[in-house]
Design an enzyme around this catalytic site. Sequence first.
Site, PDB file in Angstrom:
ATOM      1  N   TYR A  77     -28.241   1.161  -1.166  1.00 25.12           N
ATOM      2  CA  TYR A  77     -27.253   2.025  -0.512  1.00 25.12           C
ATOM      3  C   TYR A  77     -26.645   3.006  -1.506  1.00 25.12           C
ATOM      4  O   TYR A  77     -26.572   4.212  -1.246  1.00 25.12           O
ATOM      5  CB  TYR A  77     -26.151   1.175   0.129  1.00 25.12           C
ATOM      6  CG  TYR A  77     -25.058   2.021   0.761  1.00 25.12           C
ATOM      7  CD1 TYR A  77     -25.253   2.615   2.000  1.00 25.12           C
ATOM      8  CD2 TYR A  77     -23.845   2.225   0.110  1.00 25.12           C
ATOM      9  CE1 TYR A  77     -24.268   3.394   2.578  1.00 25.12           C
ATOM     10  CE2 TYR A  77     -22.852   3.004   0.678  1.00 25.12           C
ATOM     11  CZ  TYR A  77     -23.069   3.584   1.913  1.00 25.12           C
ATOM     12  OH  TYR A  77     -22.096   4.370   2.481  1.00 25.12           O
ATOM     13  N   SER A  88     -20.753   8.824  -0.024  1.00 25.65           N
ATOM     14  CA  SER A  88     -19.803   7.735  -0.268  1.00 25.65           C
ATOM     15  C   SER A  88     -19.406   7.763  -1.734  1.00 25.65           C
ATOM     16  O   SER A  88     -20.203   8.154  -2.602  1.00 25.65           O
ATOM     17  CB  SER A  88     -20.456   6.387   0.061  1.00 25.65           C
ATOM     18  OG  SER A  88     -19.696   5.308  -0.436  1.00 25.65           O
TER      19      SER A  88
END
Length: 279
Positions: A161, A142
């Site tokens: 994350y 990401s």
Amino acid sequence: MTYGEADGSVVVTGASSGIGAEYASRLARRGWDLVLVARRAERLDALARRLIEETGVKVETVVADLARSPDVARVASRVLADDVAMLVNNAGINGYGPFHRTDPALLTKVIEVNVVAPTALTRAAVPGMLARGRGAVVNVASLLAFAGDLPPGPLPHRAVYGGSKGYMVTFTRTLAAELSGTPVHVQVVCPGLTATEFHLGTGLDPVPGRTRVHDEGGMPAADVVTASLAALETGEVVCVPGLSEPEAVTRLTDAELALRESSGTALASRYRAGADWSE
């Protein structure tokens, strides 16, 4: 190895929706047999039936929760098989929330799914690929891997994350350098906001019901996969689907080199100023 020409099976994790389902559809249309991995049996079965009907390829489904070690071991045993020519580590959960208020069990699950599982599956895949003289591993990360200290709003609270995706970027780049000159290619794809259901839950439980897209929208999952597969053909290790200026990756590498070149034996003078902590 030309990825537009089918030559074996592809294992896709997180295949029940979004980017994973798009990888499955795209590769099936190119003639690749598939092994689809996800938690939601009904979603997997529906996707498998559709792809078999539309393309005629072989499709296996493996219902697995990659936060569970026994399930990771089951998937790894399939990745070890001689027919596997590509592994797409797409499964991931977000665990978004302020770090000090987020359930520790959820944060542990983020690390298990986003870090431990893809590492174990890659380790299962690479030796056989090297022995067979062909193969590819795609790790879906990401752009939040590069978000660093940018504050929440509009970005989410994402300490674990973002850290997990930062690991995937570093792991992939380092492994790619290690495998340079071999017939095994490793790629990390770093999409930004993507039009999937990813933001409809934290990942503790699967998103229920039919496939949906979160309200934030974003780049179509199909475009993310188009960029990734095109980058495989050209040998790009870091694929950022929306990046028009690939030199940005080179500048990142140059900045990292400058930091590493500061690892000499002399202490930087700026740390000698002020209070003396040397004693």
